[in-house]
Design a protein around this motif. Structure first.
Motif, mmCIF file in Angstrom:
data_model
loop_
_atom_site.group_PDB
_atom_site.id
_atom_site.type_symbol
_atom_site.label_atom_id
_atom_site.label_comp_id
_atom_site.label_asym_id
_atom_site.label_seq_id
_atom_site.Cartn_x
_atom_site.Cartn_y
_atom_site.Cartn_z
ATOM 1 N N VAL A 165 -28.358 -16.173 35.251
ATOM 2 C CA VAL A 165 -27.173 -15.368 34.955
ATOM 3 C C VAL A 165 -27.274 -13.936 35.450
ATOM 4 O O VAL A 165 -26.334 -13.177 35.302
ATOM 5 C CB VAL A 165 -26.854 -15.366 33.443
ATOM 6 C CG1 VAL A 165 -26.466 -16.745 32.978
ATOM 7 C CG2 VAL A 165 -28.007 -14.820 32.632
ATOM 8 N N GLY A 223 -29.370 -21.137 39.134
ATOM 9 C CA GLY A 223 -28.313 -20.953 38.154
ATOM 10 C C GLY A 223 -28.522 -19.843 37.156
ATOM 11 O O GLY A 223 -27.880 -19.807 36.109
ATOM 12 N N GLY A 230 -20.046 -23.162 31.166
ATOM 13 C CA GLY A 230 -20.666 -22.892 32.455
ATOM 14 C C GLY A 230 -22.149 -23.179 32.329
ATOM 15 O O GLY A 230 -22.802 -22.762 31.369
ATOM 16 N N THR A 258 -23.109 -24.602 37.461
ATOM 17 C CA THR A 258 -21.879 -23.827 37.662
ATOM 18 C C THR A 258 -22.200 -22.516 38.366
ATOM 19 O O THR A 258 -21.534 -22.130 39.325
ATOM 20 C CB THR A 258 -21.203 -23.537 36.295
ATOM 21 O OG1 THR A 258 -21.072 -24.739 35.555
ATOM 22 C CG2 THR A 258 -19.853 -22.874 36.491
ATOM 23 N N ASN A 259 -23.230 -21.825 37.871
ATOM 24 C CA ASN A 259 -23.616 -20.538 38.468
ATOM 25 C C ASN A 259 -24.083 -20.706 39.911
ATOM 26 O O ASN A 259 -23.759 -19.879 40.760
ATOM 27 C CB ASN A 259 -24.720 -19.871 37.651
ATOM 28 C CG ASN A 259 -24.213 -19.381 36.317
ATOM 29 O OD1 ASN A 259 -23.021 -19.337 36.060
ATOM 30 N ND2 ASN A 259 -25.132 -19.018 35.451
ATOM 31 N N THR A 286 -26.373 -18.189 42.527
ATOM 32 C CA THR A 286 -27.573 -17.597 41.943
ATOM 33 C C THR A 286 -28.749 -18.564 42.053
ATOM 34 O O THR A 286 -28.568 -19.772 42.160
ATOM 35 C CB THR A 286 -27.367 -17.229 40.458
ATOM 36 O OG1 THR A 286 -27.044 -18.410 39.725
ATOM 37 C CG2 THR A 286 -26.273 -16.193 40.290
#
Length: 168
Positions: free
Chosen positions: A120, A118, A104, A108-109, A115
């Protein structure tokens, strides 16, 4: 983690072209099937491997549609190999035991959890998004409460505290 100051390593990796990195020296590794034995199938364990990575390496791919370019997928494969080389320094035969690899990225995020750049830890935070100005745990829907790193503050402590607001 190399024998160096973590802030120094972070600054260095965040200002490095990832295509020029031989392998990721600082990794956070967790065995999710040991933390949750009900997820262990009796044969395969799952490792979650996380490292520092800067969004700017993914900017060339940020406007791609859901179907990703060959270049992006190749870049992801290169990063996976560089991530495996880190644990391999400690467990030399680890790559022989891997049956599935998935990566990821910040892209992807962004796509799946929306988000900011990206990251986390959920939504972007500034001083106007914390404390009394943070998202509220109680939603507009009766008996539906929100929790996680996007509510009160980032990280495990922020997520834990947001979950405890319902218990009071």
């Amino acid at each position: 983690m190399p024998d160096m100051d973590m802030d120094e390593y972070f600054d260095r990796i965040m200002n490095t072209d990832l295509k020029k990195v031989d392998y990721f020296k600082a990794l956070f590794i967790s065995c999710t099937t040991l933390k949750d034995p009900t997820s262990f199938d009796g044969k395969h364990h799952s490792l979650e491997v996380i490292t520092f990575i800067d969004y700017k390496s993914f900017e060339p791919y940020k406007d791609e549609a859901q179907k990703r370019s060959k270049e992006y997928l190749q870049f992801k494969d290169e990063l996976i190999q560089k991530m495996i080389l880190g644990p391999e320094k400690v467990i030399p035969t680890i790559k022989n035991h891997i049956v599935l690899k998935e990566l990821g990225t910040p892209i992807t995020n962004e796509y799946y959890i929306n988000t900011t750049r990206g990251n986390v830890y959920g939504t972007e935070k500034s001083l106007k998004h914390i404390g009394p100005f943070a998202y509220k745990a109680k939603s507009e829907i009766e008996n539906l409460y929100l929790c996680g790193a996007s509510i009160l503050s980032h990280g495990v402590a922020g997520a834990s505290h947001s979950a405890s607001t319902r218990l009071r």
